[in-house]
Design an enzyme around this catalytic site. Structure first.
Site, PDB file in Angstrom:
ATOM      1  N   SER A 106     -13.471 -13.344  32.710  1.00  9.79           N
ATOM      2  CA  SER A 106     -12.769 -14.415  33.587  1.00  9.79           C
ATOM      3  C   SER A 106     -12.256 -15.630  32.744  1.00  9.79           C
ATOM      4  CB  SER A 106     -13.584 -14.770  34.626  1.00  9.79           C
ATOM      5  OG  SER A 106     -14.812 -15.559  34.019  1.00  9.79           O
ATOM      6  N   CYS A 110     -16.113 -12.432  37.642  1.00 14.17           N
ATOM      7  CA  CYS A 110     -17.291 -12.130  36.434  1.00 14.17           C
ATOM      8  C   CYS A 110     -16.423 -10.827  35.809  1.00 14.17           C
ATOM      9  CB  CYS A 110     -18.616 -12.134  36.360  1.00 14.17           C
ATOM     10  SG  CYS A 110     -19.409 -11.821  34.918  1.00 14.17           S
ATOM     11  N   GLY A 111     -15.832 -11.007  34.538  1.00 11.21           N
ATOM     12  CA  GLY A 111     -15.324  -9.842  33.869  1.00 11.21           C
ATOM     13  C   GLY A 111     -16.185  -8.821  33.357  1.00 11.21           C
ATOM     14  N   HIS A 112     -17.461  -9.233  32.639  1.00 10.50           N
ATOM     15  CA  HIS A 112     -18.414  -8.386  32.109  1.00 10.50           C
ATOM     16  C   HIS A 112     -19.269  -7.632  33.189  1.00 10.50           C
ATOM     17  CE1 HIS A 112     -21.835 -11.032  33.072  1.00 10.50           C
ATOM     18  NE2 HIS A 112     -22.757 -10.057  32.779  1.00 10.50           N
TER      19      HIS A 112
END
Length: 281
Positions: free
Chosen positions: A257, A89-91
């Site tokens: 992502s 998860c990018g955030h």
């Protein structure tokens, strides 16, 4: 026995992040994927308590810090949401980087503090800018390698007819297709038909196509569907996408992502070259 949970709520570009800082049961396993499996099999009630109403909401997203086990990792996390546990998860990665600097989990070094964050998909490098006054600022990350898993697949989807899509991996696996291909517009359509279409596509793919990760069976599942506009991300403008993941949860941020998966696909299609910059919202 009653248990008290302590959390810190943050957000990245409007997408919520709830970091569990106390009370989560100790997870069994030597590796992060073993810990993720333990969480999946044995601690779903805790996830639901932390993510869903009345303490959370339908779009809540969670981070569970665990002990790192991979080389190069300073910290490690599991990701969770209303339906299960993500692999990347990018955030939440950006939020965790800022949280780590704010809480002194990694030493803040100007002009940029870097740390290795172990996620279920692998170790990513998180960077947090440190200003002249010593205060942390913007965050970013270098993810695990992204790659296209399949192109130009077609499947009959209930209510939509025959739909063509690609599958790409940016730490999590996504189906990606232009909204215009199914007669919708990210700019002009209400959210309800976009959400409904993305859910139908995800459900149809999960029922009909086996997703195989090249190295880790636990990473081999379709996380969600991303509907994109027709603007190339390297063309000078802003390209938009809508990510619907889990069991119909909408990402309010661009989805780190998912953007990573999309860039791998755009590169494979010759729409953005290595080293070029693009803007996706």
């Amino acid at each position: 026995m009653d248990r008290t949970y302590r959390v810190v709520d943050m957000h990245t570009a409007g997408e919520p992040v709830r970091i569990v800082v106390g009370g989560y049961p100790e997870l069994r396993g030597a590796t992060i994927l073993e810990k993720r499996r333990d969480a999946l099999d044995n601690h779903a009630p805790v996830r639901r308590l932390l993510m869903l109403e009345p303490r959370g909401h339908a779009e809540m997203y969670g981070v569970i810090p665990v002990a790192p086990s991979a080389p190069g990792a300073d910290l490690a996390v599991l990701f969770c949401h209303h339906e299960g546990y993500s692999t990347m998860c990018g955030h939440a990665t950006i939020a965790m980087g800022r949280f780590a600097v704010d809480r002194g989990l990694v030493p803040g070094e100007a002009p940029v503090t870097r740390c290795g964050l172990e996620c279920p998909c692998g170790v990513v490098e998180v960077a947090v800018a440190i200003g002249p006054d010593g205060r942390p600022g913007d965050g970013s990350f270098d993810s695990v390698p992204a790659f296209v898993m399949a192109r130009d697949l077609e499947l009959e989807v209930g209510g939509l007819g025959r739909v063509r899509f690609d599958i790409s991996n940016g730490g999590g696996v996504y189906a990606i297709l232009p909204a215009s291909r199914i007669g919708l517009s990210l700019a002009g359509a209400p959210i309800a038909p976009l959400l409904d279409a993305a859910r139908r596509i995800t459900e149809a793919i999960r029922a009909a196509i086996e997703i195989r990760h090249p190295t880790e069976p636990d990473l081999g599942f379709l996380y969600g569907t991303i509907l994109v506009d027709d603007v190339p991300p390297g063309g000078g403008g802003t390209s938009a996408n809508l990510c619907v993941f889990g069991d119909g949860q909408i990402a309010r941020s661009p989805t780190g992502s998912g953007v990573t998966a999309r860039l791998a696909l755009e590169n494979a299609r010759g729409r953005i070259a290595p080293g070029k910059r693009g803007r996706i919202a």
